[in-house]
Design an enzyme around this catalytic site. Structure first.
Site, PDB file in Angstrom:
ATOM      1  N   HIS A 279     -42.053  22.785 -12.154  1.00  0.00           N
ATOM      2  CA  HIS A 279     -40.972  23.110 -11.223  1.00  0.00           C
ATOM      3  C   HIS A 279     -39.809  22.120 -11.276  1.00  0.00           C
ATOM      4  CE1 HIS A 279     -44.390  25.367  -9.832  1.00  0.00           C
ATOM      5  NE2 HIS A 279     -45.021  24.243  -9.582  1.00  0.00           N
TER       6      HIS A 279
ATOM      7  N   SER B  86     -54.141  27.782  -9.741  1.00  0.00           N
ATOM      8  CA  SER B  86     -53.817  28.521  -8.513  1.00  0.00           C
ATOM      9  C   SER B  86     -52.683  29.503  -8.804  1.00  0.00           C
ATOM     10  CB  SER B  86     -53.400  27.558  -7.396  1.00  0.00           C
ATOM     11  OG  SER B  86     -52.161  26.940  -7.709  1.00  0.00           O
TER      12      SER B  86
ATOM     13  N   HIS C 143     -51.797  28.064 -14.916  1.00  0.00           N
ATOM     14  CA  HIS C 143     -51.945  27.448 -13.598  1.00  0.00           C
ATOM     15  C   HIS C 143     -53.236  27.955 -12.977  1.00  0.00           C
ATOM     16  CE1 HIS C 143     -47.978  25.736 -13.721  1.00  0.00           C
ATOM     17  NE2 HIS C 143     -47.557  26.887 -14.192  1.00  0.00           N
TER      18      HIS C 143
ATOM     19  N   ASN D 226     -50.676  23.263 -18.998  1.00  0.00           N
ATOM     20  CA  ASN D 226     -50.600  23.291 -17.546  1.00  0.00           C
ATOM     21  C   ASN D 226     -49.729  22.094 -17.183  1.00  0.00           C
ATOM     22  OD1 ASN D 226     -50.872  23.070 -14.790  1.00  0.00           O
ATOM     23  ND2 ASN D 226     -53.037  23.642 -14.784  1.00  0.00           N
TER      24      ASN D 226
ATOM     25  N   ARG E 128     -48.113  30.270  -3.112  1.00  0.00           N
ATOM     26  CA  ARG E 128     -48.070  28.939  -2.511  1.00  0.00           C
ATOM     27  C   ARG E 128     -46.675  28.642  -1.956  1.00  0.00           C
ATOM     28  NH1 ARG E 128     -50.912  24.698  -6.013  1.00  0.00           N
ATOM     29  NH2 ARG E 128     -50.779  23.609  -4.026  1.00  0.00           N
TER      30      ARG E 128
ATOM     31  N   ALA F  73     -46.993  19.728 -11.644  1.00  0.00           N
ATOM     32  CA  ALA F  73     -45.740  19.723 -10.885  1.00  0.00           C
ATOM     33  C   ALA F  73     -44.498  19.712 -11.777  1.00  0.00           C
ATOM     34  CB  ALA F  73     -45.716  18.532  -9.930  1.00  0.00           C
TER      35      ALA F  73
ATOM     36  N   GLU G  42     -48.345  29.058 -20.643  1.00  0.00           N
ATOM     37  CA  GLU G  42     -48.394  28.210 -19.459  1.00  0.00           C
ATOM     38  C   GLU G  42     -49.533  28.701 -18.570  1.00  0.00           C
ATOM     39  OE1 GLU G  42     -44.643  27.007 -17.481  1.00  0.00           O
ATOM     40  OE2 GLU G  42     -45.500  28.026 -15.739  1.00  0.00           O
TER      41      GLU G  42
ATOM     42  N   TYR H 289     -57.926  24.124  -5.970  1.00  0.00           N
ATOM     43  CA  TYR H 289     -58.170  24.020  -7.406  1.00  0.00           C
ATOM     44  C   TYR H 289     -59.641  24.141  -7.797  1.00  0.00           C
ATOM     45  CZ  TYR H 289     -53.402  22.308  -7.170  1.00  0.00           C
ATOM     46  OH  TYR H 289     -52.067  22.194  -6.929  1.00  0.00           O
TER      47      TYR H 289
ATOM     48  N   ARG I 111     -42.801  26.164  -5.421  1.00  0.00           N
ATOM     49  CA  ARG I 111     -43.668  26.368  -6.584  1.00  0.00           C
ATOM     50  C   ARG I 111     -43.433  27.717  -7.264  1.00  0.00           C
ATOM     51  NH1 ARG I 111     -47.554  22.261  -6.435  1.00  0.00           N
ATOM     52  NH2 ARG I 111     -47.967  21.493  -4.335  1.00  0.00           N
TER      53      ARG I 111
ATOM     54  N   PRO J  11     -49.576  16.137 -14.739  1.00  0.00           N
ATOM     55  CA  PRO J  11     -49.932  15.214 -13.669  1.00  0.00           C
ATOM     56  C   PRO J  11     -50.948  15.777 -12.687  1.00  0.00           C
ATOM     57  CG  PRO J  11     -47.707  16.046 -13.359  1.00  0.00           C
ATOM     58  CD  PRO J  11     -48.155  16.503 -14.703  1.00  0.00           C
ATOM     59  N   ASN J  12     -51.832  14.892 -12.298  1.00  0.00           N
ATOM     60  CA  ASN J  12     -52.873  15.117 -11.286  1.00  0.00           C
ATOM     61  C   ASN J  12     -54.030  15.996 -11.751  1.00  0.00           C
ATOM     62  OD1 ASN J  12     -51.494  13.557  -9.269  1.00  0.00           O
ATOM     63  ND2 ASN J  12     -50.089  15.278  -9.066  1.00  0.00           N
TER      64      ASN J  12
ATOM     65  N   ASP K  24     -37.103  21.629 -22.377  1.00  0.00           N
ATOM     66  CA  ASP K  24     -36.375  21.486 -23.630  1.00  0.00           C
ATOM     67  C   ASP K  24     -37.307  21.097 -24.778  1.00  0.00           C
ATOM     68  OD1 ASP K  24     -34.080  22.144 -22.250  1.00  0.00           O
ATOM     69  OD2 ASP K  24     -33.258  20.110 -22.249  1.00  0.00           O
TER      70      ASP K  24
ATOM     71  N   ARG L 159     -59.417  16.506  -6.141  1.00  0.00           N
ATOM     72  CA  ARG L 159     -58.150  16.762  -5.458  1.00  0.00           C
ATOM     73  C   ARG L 159     -58.085  18.208  -4.962  1.00  0.00           C
ATOM     74  NH1 ARG L 159     -53.167  18.687  -8.126  1.00  0.00           N
ATOM     75  NH2 ARG L 159     -51.546  18.553  -6.552  1.00  0.00           N
TER      76      ARG L 159
END
Length: 143
Positions: A81, A103, A101, A75, A108, A78, A99, A23, A112, A10-11, A88, A18
């Site tokens: 978290h 940032s 990220h 990635n 942060r 959100a 994984e 970012y 997070r 998301p995002n 799963d 954004r």
């Protein structure tokens, strides 16, 4: 040819717009273009997917797994978290994920700092900006 899945949550479709102070100004399409170029140099193929929907991401991971894709870069945004369902799915997919990220999630907000998904991934790259995607691609290509 080895295929590597690139999954963004998301995002991340809003990269470049954004919160550029966190970012950066690079768009997701630019990241994917650079990954495609590097993948070609490494002799691998990437297939990129982005969704703001948890269920769509889960369905896509299983679609990749069922098609025989063995490696992925994710990635989760959100969902990192919050999503036990995504955790799963990653664990049950049979794929090996890194994984990523942009940032440094550990510099942060406190909420997070905990990744539900990282323990079922092969590794995590956090805080290297968009270079984290390239580093993950290098790793997956060499396996």
């Amino acid at each position: 040819m080895k295929k590597i899945a690139i999954i963004n949550g998301p995002n991340l479709d809003r990269l470049g717009i954004r919160e550029p102070e966190i970012y950066g100004k690079t768009k997701l399409s630019d990241i994917i273009d650079s990954l495609k170029k590097r993948a070609s140099e490494l002799g691998v193929e990437i297939d990129a997917f982005q969704s703001n929907s948890e269920g769509e991401i889960i369905n896509k991971i299983y679609e990749f797994a069922d098609a025989g894709v063995k490696y992925g870069i994710i990635n989760p945004g959100a969902f990192t978290h919050t999503s036990v369902a995504l955790r799963d799915c990653i664990a049950g997919s049979g794929m090996k994920f890194v994984e990523v990220h942009i940032s440094n999630i550990y510099k942060r907000e406190e909420f997070r700092h905990n990744s539900i998904t990282a323990p079922v991934c092969e590794g995590q790259i956090s805080g290297l900006g968009t270079y984290g995607y390239l580093a993950a691609l290098e790793w997956a290509a060499k396996l």
